[in-house]
Design a protein around this motif. Sequence first.
Motif, PDB file in Angstrom:
ATOM      1  N   GLN A 137       0.607  -1.384   0.448  1.00 56.38           N
ATOM      2  CA  GLN A 137      -0.101  -0.067   0.109  1.00 56.38           C
ATOM      3  C   GLN A 137       0.632   1.356  -0.323  1.00 56.38           C
ATOM      4  OE1 GLN A 137      -3.943   0.105   1.917  1.00 56.38           O
ATOM      5  NE2 GLN A 137      -3.887  -2.190   2.375  1.00 56.38           N
ATOM      6  N   ARG A 138       2.066   1.028  -0.693  1.00 54.99           N
ATOM      7  CA  ARG A 138       3.254   2.406  -0.706  1.00 54.99           C
ATOM      8  C   ARG A 138       3.395   2.617   0.796  1.00 54.99           C
ATOM      9  NH1 ARG A 138       3.451   0.650  -4.623  1.00 54.99           N
ATOM     10  NH2 ARG A 138       6.220   2.527  -5.436  1.00 54.99           N
ATOM     11  N   GLN A 139       3.309   2.590   2.241  1.00 60.28           N
ATOM     12  CA  GLN A 139       4.028   3.104   3.422  1.00 60.28           C
ATOM     13  C   GLN A 139       4.686   2.968   3.436  1.00 60.28           C
ATOM     14  OE1 GLN A 139       0.137   0.889   4.698  1.00 60.28           O
ATOM     15  NE2 GLN A 139      -0.965   3.005   5.273  1.00 60.28           N
ATOM     16  N   THR A 140       5.318   3.852   4.702  1.00 57.77           N
ATOM     17  CA  THR A 140       6.760   2.899   4.926  1.00 57.77           C
ATOM     18  C   THR A 140       6.328   2.815   6.494  1.00 57.77           C
ATOM     19  OG1 THR A 140       7.255   5.442   5.694  1.00 57.77           O
ATOM     20  CG2 THR A 140       8.155   4.925   3.272  1.00 57.77           C
ATOM     21  N   ALA A 141       7.384   2.583   6.805  1.00 59.28           N
ATOM     22  CA  ALA A 141       7.779   2.558   8.444  1.00 59.28           C
ATOM     23  C   ALA A 141       6.955   3.855   9.079  1.00 59.28           C
ATOM     24  CB  ALA A 141       9.143   2.480   8.994  1.00 59.28           C
ATOM     25  N   LEU A 142       7.800   4.847   8.196  1.00 57.56           N
ATOM     26  CA  LEU A 142       7.038   6.382   9.125  1.00 57.56           C
ATOM     27  C   LEU A 142       5.475   6.526   9.053  1.00 57.56           C
ATOM     28  CD1 LEU A 142       7.986   9.100   9.871  1.00 57.56           C
ATOM     29  CD2 LEU A 142       8.019   9.215   8.169  1.00 57.56           C
ATOM     30  N   HIS A 143       4.680   5.858   8.053  1.00 58.63           N
ATOM     31  CA  HIS A 143       3.684   6.285   8.282  1.00 58.63           C
ATOM     32  C   HIS A 143       3.066   5.496   9.194  1.00 58.63           C
ATOM     33  CE1 HIS A 143       4.933   7.833   3.755  1.00 58.63           C
ATOM     34  NE2 HIS A 143       3.805   7.749   3.635  1.00 58.63           N
ATOM     35  N   LEU A 144       3.417   4.346   8.824  1.00 55.15           N
ATOM     36  CA  LEU A 144       2.482   3.187   9.757  1.00 55.15           C
ATOM     37  C   LEU A 144       3.322   3.693  11.574  1.00 55.15           C
ATOM     38  CD1 LEU A 144       3.821  -0.292   8.488  1.00 55.15           C
ATOM     39  CD2 LEU A 144       0.658   1.126   7.867  1.00 55.15           C
TER      40      LEU A 144
END
Length: 308
Positions: A107-114
């Motif tokens: 879903q193109r999320q990085t660890a930072l997004h999460l």
Amino acid sequence: MSRVDYCPDAAMDAKHRKTLPCADERLDSGLDSLKSGEYALLAEEMESLAVDDARTDVHGLEPWKQQVTEDGDTFLHLAIIHEAKEHAIKMIQQSQGDLFLNIQNYQRQTALHLAVITEQPELVERLVKAGCDTRLVDRNGNTALHVACKRGSMASFAVLTQVPSAQHLRSVLSFPNYHGHNCLHLASINGYLSMVEDLVQLGADINSKEQCSGRTALHLAVDLQNLSLVHRLISLGADVNSLTYGGFAPYHLTFGRQNSEIQQQLYEKTARDLRLLPESESEESDEDLPSDDEYDDIHFGGRLSPSH
């Protein structure tokens, strides 16, 4: 592992999308990526990999950096999702400046997004300081700051706009997501007044237009009938005479709405020549419409129409 995407510099051509918001944005990626009982097994595997051990393979990579789930989540993604904070911190510490920090799931999320989604500002700070790129966008075109503005996550917002010295902040503030909204638009739509004020003070353009129909934050506030936000935006310098792509000022959006106080305030501040509603493009007078006679000489395949 998925490739890295950056926010597009070009504007989306979405003038004719009139709804608010333009589309629903999904922010729950990865939270259900493991079936029941699998997390316990994952935890055991993480322990067995000895994250705090400096073991590497023949290519110089730690084994835990190479494994991903069927959803594209790395061990760092999963540690954040499941709030295994100690494991996440160890992985971040061993990944300073490493592209591993910027891997995106499917879903193109990085660890930072999460970390923003799961409300873990300490990990947000560690990730930013370790070199996680704050410009990376998810499948909806949202940077981590966009996500914080949509969710009203003030702690993560503070980190992303201050640490370390908010590198790339100005460009991130101007980025529209794939629905045409920048950070200020998202904070306005969701009614986060203090965040709106902070964004303007940080340099966000208060009169920037969302790309669905050209509405500014003030248009959005009127559309949502948020009196407090209308007051705050005007006090911050919002242009009451800014027009949408269809030629509508914020005052025009008060017609047919219940809040008379918003209408009165905008009426007094709107330029006199803008107080009348613009004529609809679809409303044409009879004399402007072509008559049947105008089509008498239409040719088909080089011949006159059958009527002739």
